[in-house]
Design an enzyme around this catalytic site. Structure first.
Site, PDB file in Angstrom:
ATOM      1  N   ASP A 122     -23.353 -13.641 -16.048  1.00 21.65           N
ATOM      2  CA  ASP A 122     -24.080 -14.281 -17.107  1.00 21.65           C
ATOM      3  C   ASP A 122     -22.761 -14.998 -17.137  1.00 21.65           C
ATOM      4  OD1 ASP A 122     -25.414 -15.231 -19.128  1.00 21.65           O
ATOM      5  OD2 ASP A 122     -23.514 -13.637 -20.193  1.00 21.65           O
ATOM      6  N   MET A 123     -22.483 -16.331 -18.025  1.00 20.67           N
ATOM      7  CA  MET A 123     -21.850 -17.171 -18.039  1.00 20.67           C
ATOM      8  C   MET A 123     -21.106 -16.753 -19.461  1.00 20.67           C
ATOM      9  SD  MET A 123     -21.183 -21.623 -17.814  1.00 20.67           S
ATOM     10  CE  MET A 123     -22.490 -21.409 -19.635  1.00 20.67           C
ATOM     11  N   ASP A 124     -21.888 -17.123 -20.867  1.00 23.13           N
ATOM     12  CA  ASP A 124     -21.269 -17.919 -22.365  1.00 23.13           C
ATOM     13  C   ASP A 124     -21.107 -15.877 -22.233  1.00 23.13           C
ATOM     14  OD1 ASP A 124     -21.927 -20.182 -22.384  1.00 23.13           O
ATOM     15  OD2 ASP A 124     -23.525 -19.631 -22.171  1.00 23.13           O
TER      16      ASP A 124
ATOM     17  N   SER B  14     -26.976 -17.919 -16.156  1.00 26.70           N
ATOM     18  CA  SER B  14     -26.515 -18.199 -16.870  1.00 26.70           C
ATOM     19  C   SER B  14     -27.646 -19.375 -17.545  1.00 26.70           C
ATOM     20  CB  SER B  14     -25.894 -20.291 -17.131  1.00 26.70           C
ATOM     21  OG  SER B  14     -25.606 -20.561 -18.654  1.00 26.70           O
ATOM     22  N   ALA B  15     -28.477 -18.882 -19.354  1.00 28.53           N
ATOM     23  CA  ALA B  15     -29.186 -19.779 -19.325  1.00 28.53           C
ATOM     24  C   ALA B  15     -28.988 -21.130 -20.123  1.00 28.53           C
ATOM     25  CB  ALA B  15     -30.055 -18.341 -21.182  1.00 28.53           C
TER      26      ALA B  15
ATOM     27  N   LYS C 152     -34.480 -16.369 -19.055  1.00 31.54           N
ATOM     28  CA  LYS C 152     -34.071 -14.719 -20.081  1.00 31.54           C
ATOM     29  C   LYS C 152     -34.567 -15.164 -21.234  1.00 31.54           C
ATOM     30  CE  LYS C 152     -29.400 -14.406 -17.942  1.00 31.54           C
ATOM     31  NZ  LYS C 152     -27.647 -15.097 -18.246  1.00 31.54           N
TER      32      LYS C 152
ATOM     33  N   ASP D 159     -23.518  -9.234 -21.338  1.00 29.33           N
ATOM     34  CA  ASP D 159     -23.065  -9.265 -22.446  1.00 29.33           C
ATOM     35  C   ASP D 159     -23.979  -9.232 -23.626  1.00 29.33           C
ATOM     36  OD1 ASP D 159     -22.159 -12.315 -24.582  1.00 29.33           O
ATOM     37  OD2 ASP D 159     -23.468 -12.387 -21.950  1.00 29.33           O
TER      38      ASP D 159
END
Length: 217
Positions: free
Chosen positions: A9-11, A109-110, A141, A166
């Protein structure tokens, strides 16, 4: 089963953008005449822009159409990301160690492609074999589609992948796709059975990732 890939995931996982995301949502909510409470922060964590916009529309009386609110959130978040993002502790060393070991990685990523590309310019797109943004899977997601898309494009079995997340939304997506999951950071939700929990990515290494996959046999 062998470790096929690690999907990040990114953020809030690779880069520290959760505060930027919250500030963007807070700004838009105020513009719509609705002040967010601290309790809303956890609910908004990990949501796509579409889902966050829908939530803000429900909270505000006489709010614009959801598409307009999506555009407002995207603009507010993009401005903040463009001002600079910081990689979270352990993220880049882990990515570099996986690349050195020949383990494929993907960013899942979303966030919209525009924001993903800004982040990749900062942390180095070369660290990933590919990236999946919000527009690039049929559903976002918490549906499994983003992780399934990443695994398919990498040519690996989702059950041989470890997803690093996260948020509860991201964990739900990765588990639905069949991935093993590591939950990092300070998410307050209870950790589902079978999900490994770490405080930072500094404690994640290749032996741990391989163990998470091998234990599923």
């Amino acid at each position: 089963m062998e470790l096929g890939a690690v999907l990040f995931d990114m953020d809030g996982t690779v880069v520290d953008t959760e505060g930027l995301w919250w500030a963007a949502c807070f700004e838009v909510a105020l513009h719509l005449g609705s002040a967010l409470a601290a309790s809303d922060q956890h609910a908004l964590l990990g949501l796509s822009i579409e889902d966050a916009a829908e939530r803000l529309v429900r909270m505000a009386d006489g709010a614009p159409a959801r598409r307009e609110v999506e555009s407002m959130i995207t603009k507010a978040f993009t401005v903040r990301v463009e001002a600079g993002v910081t990689a979270l502790p352990g993220a880049l060393p882990l990515l570099d160690s996986l690349k050195a070991a020949g383990v494929p990685t993907a960013l899942v990523s979303a966030s919209p492609r525009r924001i993903v590309d800004i982040v990749l310019e900062t942390i180095g797109a070369h660290r990933f074999e590919l990236s999946i943004a919000a527009e690039e899977s049929a559903r976002n997601k918490p549906a499994p589609d983003p992780y399934l898309t990443a695994a398919r494009k990498l040519g690996v079995d989702p059950e041989g992948c470890v997803a690093v997340e996260d948020s509860p939304t991201g964990v739900a997506s990765a588990r639905a796709a069949g991935c093993a999951v590591i939950l990092t950071g300070g998410a307050e939700a209870a950790v589902p059975a079978g999900v490994a929990r770490v405080s930072t990515l500094e404690s994640v290494d290749l032996p741990l990732l391989r163990l998470l996959v091998s234990r599923r046999d």
